[in-house]
Write an enzyme that holds these catalytic residues in place. Structure first.
Site, PDB file in Angstrom:
ATOM      1  N   LYS A 187      -5.567   5.101  15.166  1.00 21.76           N
ATOM      2  CA  LYS A 187      -6.531   5.836  14.333  1.00 21.76           C
ATOM      3  C   LYS A 187      -7.799   5.948  15.162  1.00 21.76           C
ATOM      4  O   LYS A 187      -8.470   4.937  15.407  1.00 21.76           O
ATOM      5  CB  LYS A 187      -6.838   5.053  13.061  1.00 21.76           C
ATOM      6  CG  LYS A 187      -5.693   4.931  12.059  1.00 21.76           C
ATOM      7  CD  LYS A 187      -6.081   3.893  11.013  1.00 21.76           C
ATOM      8  CE  LYS A 187      -5.222   3.954   9.770  1.00 21.76           C
ATOM      9  NZ  LYS A 187      -5.431   2.747   8.931  1.00 21.76           N
ATOM     10  N   GLN A 208       0.776  -1.239   0.000  1.00 23.27           N
ATOM     11  CA  GLN A 208       0.000   0.000   0.000  1.00 23.27           C
ATOM     12  C   GLN A 208       0.813   1.298   0.000  1.00 23.27           C
ATOM     13  O   GLN A 208       0.531   2.182  -0.791  1.00 23.27           O
ATOM     14  CB  GLN A 208      -0.937  -0.028   1.204  1.00 23.27           C
ATOM     15  CG  GLN A 208      -1.969   1.071   1.222  1.00 23.27           C
ATOM     16  CD  GLN A 208      -3.017   0.815   2.291  1.00 23.27           C
ATOM     17  OE1 GLN A 208      -3.913   0.000   2.118  1.00 23.27           O
ATOM     18  NE2 GLN A 208      -2.897   1.488   3.404  1.00 23.27           N
ATOM     19  N   ASP A 260       3.910   0.395   4.701  1.00 24.82           N
ATOM     20  CA  ASP A 260       2.618  -0.167   5.109  1.00 24.82           C
ATOM     21  C   ASP A 260       2.207  -1.163   4.035  1.00 24.82           C
ATOM     22  O   ASP A 260       1.835  -0.768   2.928  1.00 24.82           O
ATOM     23  CB  ASP A 260       1.556   0.938   5.251  1.00 24.82           C
ATOM     24  CG  ASP A 260       0.199   0.365   5.678  1.00 24.82           C
ATOM     25  OD1 ASP A 260       0.126  -0.852   5.940  1.00 24.82           O
ATOM     26  OD2 ASP A 260      -0.774   1.143   5.750  1.00 24.82           O
ATOM     27  N   ARG A 281      -6.640   9.035   8.135  1.00 26.16           N
ATOM     28  CA  ARG A 281      -7.207   8.038   7.244  1.00 26.16           C
ATOM     29  C   ARG A 281      -7.003   8.491   5.795  1.00 26.16           C
ATOM     30  O   ARG A 281      -6.681   9.643   5.536  1.00 26.16           O
ATOM     31  CB  ARG A 281      -8.713   7.841   7.490  1.00 26.16           C
ATOM     32  CG  ARG A 281      -9.112   7.408   8.878  1.00 26.16           C
ATOM     33  CD  ARG A 281      -8.374   6.195   9.407  1.00 26.16           C
ATOM     34  NE  ARG A 281      -8.498   4.980   8.629  1.00 26.16           N
ATOM     35  CZ  ARG A 281      -9.216   3.917   8.968  1.00 26.16           C
ATOM     36  NH1 ARG A 281      -9.894   3.918  10.097  1.00 26.16           N
ATOM     37  NH2 ARG A 281      -9.230   2.827   8.218  1.00 26.16           N
ATOM     38  N   SER A 282      -7.264   7.573   4.869  1.00 29.72           N
ATOM     39  CA  SER A 282      -7.075   7.951   3.459  1.00 29.72           C
ATOM     40  C   SER A 282      -8.159   8.922   2.995  1.00 29.72           C
ATOM     41  O   SER A 282      -7.946   9.711   2.088  1.00 29.72           O
ATOM     42  CB  SER A 282      -7.032   6.704   2.583  1.00 29.72           C
ATOM     43  OG  SER A 282      -8.150   5.887   2.826  1.00 29.72           O
ATOM     44  N   GLU A 298       4.444  -1.939   8.676  1.00 26.10           N
ATOM     45  CA  GLU A 298       3.060  -1.949   9.161  1.00 26.10           C
ATOM     46  C   GLU A 298       2.263  -3.051   8.466  1.00 26.10           C
ATOM     47  O   GLU A 298       2.367  -3.206   7.244  1.00 26.10           O
ATOM     48  CB  GLU A 298       2.449  -0.570   8.873  1.00 26.10           C
ATOM     49  CG  GLU A 298       0.999  -0.418   9.252  1.00 26.10           C
ATOM     50  CD  GLU A 298       0.493   0.989   8.917  1.00 26.10           C
ATOM     51  OE1 GLU A 298       1.317   1.932   8.799  1.00 26.10           O
ATOM     52  OE2 GLU A 298      -0.724   1.139   8.749  1.00 26.10           O
ATOM     53  N   GLU A 301      -3.784   9.451  -0.685  1.00 29.26           N
ATOM     54  CA  GLU A 301      -3.139  10.318   0.304  1.00 29.26           C
ATOM     55  C   GLU A 301      -2.041  11.166  -0.319  1.00 29.26           C
ATOM     56  O   GLU A 301      -1.156  11.671   0.367  1.00 29.26           O
ATOM     57  CB  GLU A 301      -2.578   9.477   1.455  1.00 29.26           C
ATOM     58  CG  GLU A 301      -3.664   8.677   2.157  1.00 29.26           C
ATOM     59  CD  GLU A 301      -3.243   8.110   3.496  1.00 29.26           C
ATOM     60  OE1 GLU A 301      -2.443   8.752   4.188  1.00 29.26           O
ATOM     61  OE2 GLU A 301      -3.713   7.021   3.847  1.00 29.26           O
ATOM     62  N   ASP A 312      -1.814  -2.213  12.419  1.00 27.71           N
ATOM     63  CA  ASP A 312      -2.926  -1.323  12.056  1.00 27.71           C
ATOM     64  C   ASP A 312      -4.207  -2.166  11.974  1.00 27.71           C
ATOM     65  O   ASP A 312      -4.952  -2.270  12.954  1.00 27.71           O
ATOM     66  CB  ASP A 312      -2.601  -0.624  10.734  1.00 27.71           C
ATOM     67  CG  ASP A 312      -3.775   0.174  10.170  1.00 27.71           C
ATOM     68  OD1 ASP A 312      -4.740   0.422  10.907  1.00 27.71           O
ATOM     69  OD2 ASP A 312      -3.742   0.550   8.977  1.00 27.71           O
TER      70      ASP A 312
END
Ligand code: PGA
Ligand code: ZN
Length: 424
Positions: A339, A166, A246, A368-369, A287, A209, A314
């Site tokens: 988060k 990601q 991540d 967050r995205s 992550e 992002e 996460d």
């Protein structure tokens, strides 16, 4: 004691153009403040439920009118004209009113928007900056600024799936301040853009992002590009800038196998792959290296990555205190990605943060995205003494709202940045 005069909700749009929830809380004293909540795309299975309308004729079912109507109806009726001694009392009232374990009745989006709007209104009433209000919740003074980790390249659900993993993030290890972190990151990001222009004919996309999503099909190519971008910026990988990755590997884990770069890997092979990357690239944090269902292999991953690389949970943890306790007892990770909207209230997120810190873990506070221009995230990351932040790239205003607020707080507090290497 702050007494609530009124509460109202509004459906607004996030950085993906999807609806989200904004709440305004007015106190009897006249102090009034608003907060809006973010939304994930690469969500963990144990997250609190974001209530969506499911009406395909509006925003493809993503509407938030039901959540907003709960704020304007039940929540407003129950909370108005009442006084709460602490944030915990207010949050407890919201959680009890909802009555479900996953906040699915009123919606975690409705509950969290009210929880944060109330915090902001109380800070305003007390004449306190929001970061100070958060530090008082934690019960610890603020002594340093968190270190940013900043999205450089993306794939997976954020980048159009051209590659399974990601995000690859820059960690400005040599920076002594937020200001320097952004200067260094800008140099690397600019070099990355130049590098892609030289390397690829096809245009690259930017991800949710703001990370660059180059047309590569091997995960390792993103790591290689990141190292080259750091060097092109005249910096030394591992000295000035390190990498955080991540993998969000739950999203390429099917029937017990990891589907990565055309290969089908069993968990031990996946761990071997990650160990190999960590030994050849300056990776300081990994992550979701394994999937959220793959609990039994996380301890081995954590052991094999230690001490040089953090094992950050996460989707595995979902900022859920009970999942964090399980991970502490089984040595499944040594760092929490926090988060707030995964759990849905400030008080429960604080419990998650405390558990992680008491276990000697690192805490990376994350956006967050799908984000809004709201910047409470930055006050929270500083107030709860996060070790690192994860707010996306240095483009797109919803990300810059967070970085610019960190710059403001840094100026106000004149505090040093957390030293590198990180220590609990
Ligand atoms: P999300 O992803 O906000 O899309 O869930 C962010 C992350 O996985 O860290
Ligand atoms: Zn993640």
């Amino acid at each position: 004691m702050p007494r609530i005069r009124s509460i109202k909700g509004l459906e607004i749009l996030d950085s993906r153009g999807r609806p989200t929830v904004k709440a305004t809380c007015a106190l009897q004293s006249g102090a009034s403040a608003s907060a809006s909540v973010p939304s994930g795309a690469s969500t963990g299975g144990a997250e609190a439920v974001e209530l969506r309308d499911g009406d395909p004729s509006r925003y493809g079912g993503y509407g938030c009118l039901k959540a907003v109507s709960h704020i304007n109806g039940e929540i407003k009726r129950k909370l108005s004209d009442r006084a709460y001694a602490t944030q915990a009392e207010l949050d407890r009232a919201l959680i009890d009113l909802d009555g479900t374990a996953d906040k699915s009745r009123l919606g975690a989006n409705a509950i969290l928007a009210v929880s944060i709007a109330y915090a902001r209104a109380c800070a305003l009433e007390g004449g306190t900056p929001l970061y100070r209000y958060f530090a008082e919740m934690l019960g610890q003074p603020i002594t340093r600024m968190p270190r940013p980790t900043v999205n450089l390249f993306s794939g997976g659900l954020h980048g159009g799936q051209q590659v399974a993993i990601q995000d690859v993030l820059a960690v400005p290890a040599s920076a002594g301040s937020i200001r320097q972190s952004l200067e260094i990151t800008h140099a690397v990001y600019t070099a990355a853009v130049e590098l892609l222009a030289v390397r690829f004919d096809a245009p690259w996309l930017t991800a949710d992002e703001g990370g660059l999503a180059p047309p590569v099909n091997m995960a390792e190519a993103l790591l290689e590009l990141a190292v080259q971008a750091i060097e092109r910026a005249g910096l030394t990988p591992g000295l000035h800038v390190s990498l955080a990755v991540d993998l969000a590997s739950s999203h390429f884990f099917r029937n017990g196998d990891y589907h990565l770069d055309g290969k089908t890997l069993k968990s031990p092979e996946m761990i071997g792959q990650l160990r190999d990357w960590a030994s050849r690239y300056p990776i300081v944090s990994l992550e979701d290296g394994l999937a959220e269902e793959d609990w039994e292999h996380w301890p081995e991953l954590c052991e094999r990555l230690s001490p040089g690389t953090l094992t950050l949970g996460d989707d595995l943890l979902c900022t859920h205190p009970r999942r964090i306790e399980k991970a502490i007892h089984s040595n499944a990770c040594n760092a929490l990605l926090l988060k707030v909207n995964q759990i849905g209230s400030l008080t429960e997120a604080l419990e998650a943060c405390r558990l992680a810190r008491d276990a000697g873990w690192m805490v990376t506070v994350s956006v967050r995205s799908g984000e809004t221009e709201d910047d409470w995230f930055s006050d929270l990351a500083v107030g709860w003494s996060g070790h690192q932040t994860k707010a996306g790239s240095i483009t797109q205003s919803e990300r810059l709202a967070k970085y610019n607020r960190l710059l403001e707080i840094e100026q106000e507090l004149s505090l040093p940045m957390i030293p590198w290497p990180l220590m609990a």
